[in-house]
Write a protein that holds these residues in place. Sequence first.
Motif, PDB file in Angstrom:
ATOM      1  N   ASN A  78       0.679  -1.273   0.033  1.00  0.00           N
ATOM      2  CA  ASN A  78      -0.036   0.053  -0.007  1.00  0.00           C
ATOM      3  C   ASN A  78       1.062   1.148  -0.050  1.00  0.00           C
ATOM      4  O   ASN A  78       0.577   2.312  -0.623  1.00  0.00           O
ATOM      5  CB  ASN A  78      -0.902  -0.100   1.150  1.00  0.00           C
ATOM      6  CG  ASN A  78      -2.005   0.822   1.006  1.00  0.00           C
ATOM      7  OD1 ASN A  78      -2.694   1.269  -0.022  1.00  0.00           O
ATOM      8  ND2 ASN A  78      -2.147   1.527   2.173  1.00  0.00           N
ATOM      9  N   ASP A  96     -15.077   4.651  -8.252  1.00  0.00           N
ATOM     10  CA  ASP A  96     -13.988   3.851  -8.936  1.00  0.00           C
ATOM     11  C   ASP A  96     -12.867   4.778  -9.460  1.00  0.00           C
ATOM     12  O   ASP A  96     -11.601   4.412  -9.305  1.00  0.00           O
ATOM     13  CB  ASP A  96     -14.582   2.907  -9.868  1.00  0.00           C
ATOM     14  CG  ASP A  96     -13.802   2.238 -10.653  1.00  0.00           C
ATOM     15  OD1 ASP A  96     -12.723   1.598  -9.664  1.00  0.00           O
ATOM     16  OD2 ASP A  96     -13.849   1.454 -11.576  1.00  0.00           O
ATOM     17  N   GLY A 153     -10.792   6.770  -6.960  1.00  0.00           N
ATOM     18  CA  GLY A 153      -9.822   5.981  -6.098  1.00  0.00           C
ATOM     19  C   GLY A 153      -8.935   5.464  -6.757  1.00  0.00           C
ATOM     20  O   GLY A 153      -7.670   5.507  -5.955  1.00  0.00           O
ATOM     21  N   ASN A 154      -8.780   5.225  -8.147  1.00  0.00           N
ATOM     22  CA  ASN A 154      -7.768   4.868  -8.717  1.00  0.00           C
ATOM     23  C   ASN A 154      -6.865   6.062  -9.046  1.00  0.00           C
ATOM     24  O   ASN A 154      -5.527   5.833  -9.250  1.00  0.00           O
ATOM     25  CB  ASN A 154      -8.275   4.294 -10.072  1.00  0.00           C
ATOM     26  CG  ASN A 154      -8.810   2.905  -9.990  1.00  0.00           C
ATOM     27  OD1 ASN A 154      -8.316   1.940  -9.515  1.00  0.00           O
ATOM     28  ND2 ASN A 154      -9.645   2.660 -10.835  1.00  0.00           N
ATOM     29  N   ASN A 178      -7.669   9.340  -4.506  1.00  0.00           N
ATOM     30  CA  ASN A 178      -8.677   9.682  -3.383  1.00  0.00           C
ATOM     31  C   ASN A 178      -9.496   8.716  -2.938  1.00  0.00           C
ATOM     32  O   ASN A 178     -10.501   8.536  -3.131  1.00  0.00           O
ATOM     33  CB  ASN A 178      -9.275  11.017  -3.729  1.00  0.00           C
ATOM     34  CG  ASN A 178      -9.704  11.702  -2.881  1.00  0.00           C
ATOM     35  OD1 ASN A 178      -9.912  11.283  -1.631  1.00  0.00           O
ATOM     36  ND2 ASN A 178     -10.285  13.118  -2.889  1.00  0.00           N
ATOM     37  N   LYS A 179      -8.716   7.743  -2.182  1.00  0.00           N
ATOM     38  CA  LYS A 179      -9.366   6.361  -2.230  1.00  0.00           C
ATOM     39  C   LYS A 179     -10.305   6.796  -0.715  1.00  0.00           C
ATOM     40  O   LYS A 179     -11.347   5.957  -0.869  1.00  0.00           O
ATOM     41  CB  LYS A 179      -8.107   5.242  -1.556  1.00  0.00           C
ATOM     42  CG  LYS A 179      -7.299   4.772  -2.534  1.00  0.00           C
ATOM     43  CD  LYS A 179      -6.313   3.881  -2.084  1.00  0.00           C
ATOM     44  CE  LYS A 179      -5.443   3.267  -3.042  1.00  0.00           C
ATOM     45  NZ  LYS A 179      -4.820   2.280  -2.805  1.00  0.00           N
ATOM     46  N   GLU A 180      -9.940   7.557   0.195  1.00  0.00           N
ATOM     47  CA  GLU A 180     -10.874   7.672   1.334  1.00  0.00           C
ATOM     48  C   GLU A 180     -12.303   8.113   1.001  1.00  0.00           C
ATOM     49  O   GLU A 180     -13.182   7.630   1.310  1.00  0.00           O
ATOM     50  CB  GLU A 180     -10.163   8.805   2.429  1.00  0.00           C
ATOM     51  CG  GLU A 180     -10.908   8.760   3.564  1.00  0.00           C
ATOM     52  CD  GLU A 180     -10.371   9.971   4.636  1.00  0.00           C
ATOM     53  OE1 GLU A 180     -10.914  10.164   5.626  1.00  0.00           O
ATOM     54  OE2 GLU A 180      -9.094  10.237   4.323  1.00  0.00           O
ATOM     55  N   ALA A 185     -13.641   7.993  -2.211  1.00  0.00           N
ATOM     56  CA  ALA A 185     -14.081   6.788  -3.152  1.00  0.00           C
ATOM     57  C   ALA A 185     -14.743   5.776  -2.216  1.00  0.00           C
ATOM     58  O   ALA A 185     -15.915   5.407  -2.511  1.00  0.00           O
ATOM     59  CB  ALA A 185     -12.996   6.371  -4.009  1.00  0.00           C
ATOM     60  N   VAL A 186     -14.109   5.139  -1.175  1.00  0.00           N
ATOM     61  CA  VAL A 186     -14.524   4.320  -0.500  1.00  0.00           C
ATOM     62  C   VAL A 186     -15.946   4.491   0.375  1.00  0.00           C
ATOM     63  O   VAL A 186     -16.787   4.041   0.506  1.00  0.00           O
ATOM     64  CB  VAL A 186     -13.494   3.813   0.708  1.00  0.00           C
ATOM     65  CG1 VAL A 186     -14.126   2.719   1.521  1.00  0.00           C
ATOM     66  CG2 VAL A 186     -12.405   2.817  -0.091  1.00  0.00           C
ATOM     67  N   THR A 203     -14.916  -3.217  -5.340  1.00  0.00           N
ATOM     68  CA  THR A 203     -13.980  -2.314  -5.616  1.00  0.00           C
ATOM     69  C   THR A 203     -13.279  -1.719  -4.225  1.00  0.00           C
ATOM     70  O   THR A 203     -12.175  -1.249  -4.406  1.00  0.00           O
ATOM     71  CB  THR A 203     -14.772  -1.267  -6.268  1.00  0.00           C
ATOM     72  OG1 THR A 203     -15.357  -1.786  -7.489  1.00  0.00           O
ATOM     73  CG2 THR A 203     -13.685  -0.046  -6.783  1.00  0.00           C
ATOM     74  N   LEU A 219      -9.428  -1.274  -3.882  1.00  0.00           N
ATOM     75  CA  LEU A 219      -8.398  -0.063  -3.503  1.00  0.00           C
ATOM     76  C   LEU A 219      -7.763  -0.171  -2.185  1.00  0.00           C
ATOM     77  O   LEU A 219      -6.922   0.655  -1.843  1.00  0.00           O
ATOM     78  CB  LEU A 219      -9.722   0.933  -3.226  1.00  0.00           C
ATOM     79  CG  LEU A 219     -10.490   1.456  -4.465  1.00  0.00           C
ATOM     80  CD1 LEU A 219     -11.474   2.443  -4.084  1.00  0.00           C
ATOM     81  CD2 LEU A 219      -9.619   2.310  -5.326  1.00  0.00           C
ATOM     82  N   GLU A 273      -8.252   0.175   0.907  1.00  0.00           N
ATOM     83  CA  GLU A 273      -8.314   0.885   2.165  1.00  0.00           C
ATOM     84  C   GLU A 273      -8.783  -0.103   3.336  1.00  0.00           C
ATOM     85  O   GLU A 273      -9.681  -0.557   3.496  1.00  0.00           O
ATOM     86  CB  GLU A 273      -9.448   2.051   1.862  1.00  0.00           C
ATOM     87  CG  GLU A 273      -8.859   3.078   1.115  1.00  0.00           C
ATOM     88  CD  GLU A 273      -7.858   4.099   1.884  1.00  0.00           C
ATOM     89  OE1 GLU A 273      -8.281   4.994   2.873  1.00  0.00           O
ATOM     90  OE2 GLU A 273      -6.596   3.922   1.716  1.00  0.00           O
TER      91      GLU A 273
END
Length: 983
Positions: free
Chosen positions: A210, A835, A838-839, A842-844, A846-847, A870, A874, A876
């Motif tokens: 990660n 999706d 996140g890619n 900006n995963k937080e 996105a989740v 998904t 990612l 997270e």
Amino acid sequence: MVEYHNNLRFTGIPDLKEKHEIPLPSVFVMQRVVEEIEEFKIITEKDYFNKDVGYGARENYEVLDPSKDSYKERNKKVFIGNKRSEAIKFDKIFDNTEKNNFVILGDPGTGKSSLLKYLLLKYAIQILEGNGDKNLFPIFIEIRKFENAFKKGEPGYKILDYLYDCVNDDYQISLPHGFFEKYMHSGEALILFDGLDEVAAESRRAEIRNKINMFNKSVSWKNSVIITSRIPGYNKTSFSTDNYRHFYLEQFNEDEIKEFIGKWYKTREKIKTEAERKTEDLIKTIEDRPQIKELAKNPLLLTIIGIIHRYEAQLPQDRLALYDKASEALLQTWDNIKEIIDQKFQLDDKRRFLEKLAIHLQSLEKGDESTVVIDKNDLYEILLPEFEKVFDCDKRKARTEVNNFLNVIRTRTGLLNEIGQDQWGFVHKTFQEYFAAKYLQEESDNNYDPQIIINHIDKYIDNPFWQETLLLTLRAIPNKQTIKILQYICDKDKEGINKYLHHNHYFVIKFIAEQGGWLKDYQFVKKTIEYFLQWSIKNMNLCYSWHNFIRERFIGIAKFFTDKTSTSCFQDQLLLIVEDKNQDADLHLYSAEAIGKLGNKDTAANILFSIAEDKNQNTSLRCNCAEVIGRLGNKHEAIFNRLLSIAEDKNQDADLRFYSAEAIGQLGNKDTAANILFSIAEDKNQDADIRLYSADTIGNLGNKDKAVMNRLLSIVEDKNQDANLRAVTAYTAGNLANTDKAVVNRLLSIAEDKSQDTDLRRNCIDAIGNFGNTDKAVIDRLLSIAEDKSQNTDLRCNCAYTLGYLGNKEVAVNILFSISKDNPKDAYMLYSYADAIGNFGNKEVAVDILLSIAEDKNQDAALRCHCVDTIGHLEEKDEAIINRLLSIAKDKKQDTTLRCHCTNTIGYLGKKYPAVINSLLSIAKDKNQSAYLRCDCAEAIGNLGNKTDGLRILSELYSDFNDKESDKSKSIYKSLWELTAVE
């Protein structure tokens, strides 16, 4: 940097006669690699959401309403499996590709680290000399060292912090902050991450993965990134194949062995004639000795062979004996030749100390928690009692001798390294495994107790970290004793759940594959191989996708066969299967491919052609045979002509012609293959699907000839052609990654034309993204489409994605956010937005969006499942996120399939929160729950480190089903298999 990394340090061994060390570039041979390429089929997006729900449809699954706007009738490429390309030198790929990110996978000793260090030296020297086409600043990160520093660092310690610390420690240079950032943010860095597998604990490895992903996303996408790992230590979901090309290092072939030996002696012998004489002698010795020849395919072992040959008249016959000789050379011969007589540390003492340390490092394994380094204080605790005995002294004196010993081993043998501050480990994992095996052998011998070895087998046979050590241990003891232990292992397969899994037997076959002749018991070898194959065939119906398992059992095991006796026996058994007309024809196919993998490619090809050319056989089977012929890589003219005969015969089924043409391309005749595939794709009388597959495969051939691109574009631009074919062909053109501005403009013109089919326009935009063209004019034209609210929404999304992939991430996210706000009720649109962002890093956010869709009971079931999947991709792993997934999994009112997906994702994320594991355990034990859900919970529990409870529950579930061929039973078996299998 050049001075620090220039010398060959796989063992840290200088030349045994001369004082100067071995420069890596002087002996380096560029390795060949094969690429793992994903294969896709083309289906409608409606079918994708109805049928393909990530982890597989379970029970209570309802077909969605295809009339809903979210599920439009358009084509989508769906992953169906992997295949491997032909072998090619890695530098040719690296120098001629627009894609910058690579994962390099290889077996122990195949030269992963040497490859990275060679590239580091190459680009460092280019900077010093001011020449070279690619001006990249090389940055080398040994992942094992970073993980150690990360453990000791302050909260928030990052890779960038480590780089500055590492330069200070290794080069004694203090760099100003901003030095590395300058290169990385301008896209001028070559970032080399070495040894992901050496972070042995899976939970820690996931954390490091990660950090690497976040680090790479935080700098310019133009940088080149290469990550190496052993194959068993790599999770294929670690680094997305969308962002990283995956390659496997090949073993050396005959030409590469000869090239290395020539370079070796050219650098070792000052007199040219002597260098040539020794080169010829070693080459002849290797060619005359099949077992040594097999070992010589491994670059590490070939280097050791070169060292031993220079000072020994005879080379040993097998791997263990080779390691014995190598360790003796490193621990004693070098000093003797230099007339350094070490009175303190005799050879047996040195071995004893290293064996003690090696077994301790191996035994630090706890579930999936293991390490390959040790703190210096712990090292003293292990060695001090041994030194007190050997030197008959007190602890103070013993401590001094331990320091002396560590200095000798580090500086004069190179077998141990100080990995970080007060952290020690073996310089190569192979040596740790070898010395641990020797420890077990000697303990067993000295105590006249083989049970010592059996106890370790019982405890660790299903642990990949121990496989190599156990195999070497069984070779180190007398062969009659080994046969008894191997029989004991086989008998374990006949008890309890083992009788359905047979993993232990697989371990025995791996040993026999290398040491069958040494066992001197042909009947045992034959009986074991025969039983192994018969069991595999007999139990074909126990599991979904059993054909994938049995194919691995037949073909995957073939790669281990190096012993002449065992290979002959295995091939004889495979030929018996081929000759048995009562056997499933698929088994003939698998047997033939395995025979080819054993080296008898002509026999394999004849068997496969006998099926492929037989019009009475099933068409799908004939196609598979043609595909395997290409995969075996036999480039004889006769093979090519037989494939060509099928491919050009218009009376043959189009599918078979397609697979034959693809095989021709795999064998190197790409122009011929492309022409045949074009003839199918352009033929309007052919089935629509086979035309799509043919067009798609042209791109996979990698033929970037201008004529090929023009022919593809002529299909794309032809409005009289089928719309789906034009769209797929546009995507195919993108796979060829052509940077010609004229090609980009032709695709952009179609993308801008509102009269064209929407899916065609979308695929043209995707193709432009694959080209990597960041010209301002191209970006502006894409931006114009993306910001035009009169355009199709999906088309605008594709433009935004492409802008993001071309480096304009912030712009892409803003556009997607704007589109999602304009379509607040379209959950599919919101999913696509999440999706994408996140890619883009900006995963937080996105989740959070994905979870909100997954928790909404009014949304489509399949879409909710995709959101959960998904979240897993990612990676997270915040506890609050896992608890929200767990809340869905525990809710009996939720769709069972969705609950299964949540459970699987929790297991995949790998965070071992006790409360989460207890909750999963509670569901798994509840007999009122769905068997599928209980099965998934048990598998997740096992993946989270509690393998004992997971296996116990799965075993109980499996035992409850009398019908072992029922769907539920097969599903449980699949979980059991995947939780227990060790390659």
